[in-house]
Design a protein around this motif. Structure first.
Motif, PDB file in Angstrom:
ATOM      1  N   THR A 245     -28.435   0.177 -36.997  1.00 48.09           N
ATOM      2  CA  THR A 245     -27.579  -0.881 -36.469  1.00 48.09           C
ATOM      3  C   THR A 245     -27.915  -2.198 -37.153  1.00 48.09           C
ATOM      4  OG1 THR A 245     -27.518   0.210 -34.308  1.00 48.09           O
ATOM      5  CG2 THR A 245     -26.829  -2.089 -34.388  1.00 48.09           C
ATOM      6  N   GLU A 254     -24.147  -7.305 -32.089  1.00 46.95           N
ATOM      7  CA  GLU A 254     -24.117  -6.115 -32.937  1.00 46.95           C
ATOM      8  C   GLU A 254     -22.994  -6.260 -33.948  1.00 46.95           C
ATOM      9  OE1 GLU A 254     -22.603  -1.654 -32.378  1.00 46.95           O
ATOM     10  OE2 GLU A 254     -24.389  -2.080 -31.157  1.00 46.95           O
ATOM     11  N   GLN A 257     -22.714  -0.471 -36.691  1.00 47.67           N
ATOM     12  CA  GLN A 257     -23.575   0.662 -36.365  1.00 47.67           C
ATOM     13  C   GLN A 257     -23.196   1.840 -37.247  1.00 47.67           C
ATOM     14  OE1 GLN A 257     -23.433   2.376 -32.386  1.00 47.67           O
ATOM     15  NE2 GLN A 257     -25.604   2.888 -32.515  1.00 47.67           N
TER      16      GLN A 257
END
Length: 391
Positions: A245, A254, A257
């Motif tokens: 990630t 984030e 991923q």
């Protein structure tokens, strides 16, 4: 193009005594590479290649198992000295001084199973252990004596925000912060360089809270984090048993991923991550093989260095990314046409600028010659490259 060269015990004499190489590090200031193994450490690609073990260094055998002299990790301080972790021995930490003298240290007064180490911007040595938390050691003014050494500090799940005493990886980011991958999530220490001079909270492990929709949780919460690497944009690649990630510089977002389901990763079990500084290419070591990813951030510099644009020229039917590498760190980049009109602008990630080949409003550009103009953080503007778009 790129090519691979294998360095093994039958084509590099100094590697003959070694088996199961655990770590390899290139010295930042000298033309030499160091490899740590289950039987000492080797220096090669150097004018004086040499293998070091208990007979000619401070490296010792593992307690209760003299057949192993395990060098589990290697790093270098600001003066160029070579530090090593000697797993399971009475000298868990050893150093080769620049004058060729070896010294061994026992920060915990007991054998430590140190698997990883990293040296921060103040030359403090941080050590990750298999089940005894996080240790940090610093030398006094005299390398040959421990009389003026501060007592080593020890962070565990009992006295800090660490959720696990299994520490799998360590990384120092561009701001000097320490990122720690554990058997149960990630913690960060914002100012590790001050750990021996301050008791401020920024010298303590800190769990990172991320917001996911309507609720919040800790970063990687209960996941086994096995690898952390910092890219040129100060973002972090994190390897777990569930893939890799990419997270933002502060860890709160984030970005991407990668798993076996959406990428060529051969396995979701990531053991290590490495990043090529100049190009930003990311390599993932898994339990069943190696995979690479073309990253969009690379290591920057204080001045433009061998700036490259690729592909260049750009074929008419090409619709992929166009990359510029070798830029000043975090430069603001402009793409101008041959008449001096602005086509696109954005900030580089470290020393790399990636452009989709479209105008700022996402419309197509015309064939022709385009200029890459870099504006450094101090405001200096210069044309660093030209590129051609074929019709």
């Amino acid at each position: 193009g790129s090519f691979w060269t294998n360095y093994v015990n039958f084509n590099v004499d100094v590697l003959n005594p070694t088996f199961d190489i655990i770590t390899a590090r290139e010295h930042p200031n000298r033309n030499e590479v160091w490899a740590g193994s289950f039987y000492g450490a080797s220096r090669f690609l150097h004018t004086a290649d040499e293998h070091f073990y208990s007979d000619n260094s401070a490296i010792l055998s593992k307690e209760n198992d003299p057949s192993f002299q395990i060098v589990s990790d290697i790093d270098f301080d600001k003066s160029g000295r070579v530090w090593m972790t000697n797993l399971g021995s009475q000298n868990p930490l050893v150093v080769l001084d620049n004058d060729g003298t070896w010294y061994g240290f026992d920060p915990a007064n007991a054998p430590l199973f140190v698997t990883r180490m990293v040296i921060d911007n103040a030359d403090n040595v941080w050590m990750a252990t298999t089940n005894d938390g996080l240790w940090v050691y610093t030398k006094g003014n005299i390398l040959s004596s421990t009389s003026d050494d501060p007592q080593a500090l020890h962070f565990t799940a009992a006295n800090s925000e660490l959720q696990s005493n299994t520490i799998n990886d360590l990384a120092i980011d561009r701001n000097g912060a320490l990122w720690v991958g554990t058997g149960q999530g990630v913690v960060a220490i914002d100012c590790p360089s001050s750990v021996f001079s301050s008791s401020f909270s920024c010298t303590q492990p800190r769990r990172i809270i991320v917001t996911l929709g309507d609720y919040s949780e800790y970063l990687f919460n209960t996941e086994v984090v096995q690898a952390i690497a910092v890219d040129g944009g100060n973002r972090k690649w994190v390897g777990t048993t569930n893939g890799a990630t990419l997270i933002s510089s502060n860890g709160e977002e984030e970005i991407l991923q990668l798993t076996t389901e959406n990428s060529p990763l051969p396995s979701n079990t990531i053991f290590d991550i490495g990043i090529l500084g100049r190009t930003g290419d990311v390599f993932f070591a898994t339990d069943i093989g190696l995979a690479s990813f073309i990253g969009d951030a690379s290591q920057g510099a204080d001045e433009h260095t061998n700036v490259e644009v690729y592909p260049n020229p750009v074929e008419a039917n090409y619709n992929g990314p166009i990359s510029v590498i070798g830029l000043v760190s975090d430069a603001y980049v402009k793409v101008m046409d041959s008449k001096g009109r602005l086509v696109y602008q954005a900030q580089a990630l470290g020393g790399k600028f990636v452009w989709d080949g479209l105008r700022q409003d996402d419309t197509a550009i015309h064939p022709g010659v385009y200029y890459i103009i870099s504006v450094s953080p101090n405001g200096e503007e210069s044309i660093v490259a030209t590129m051609a778009i074929k019709g």
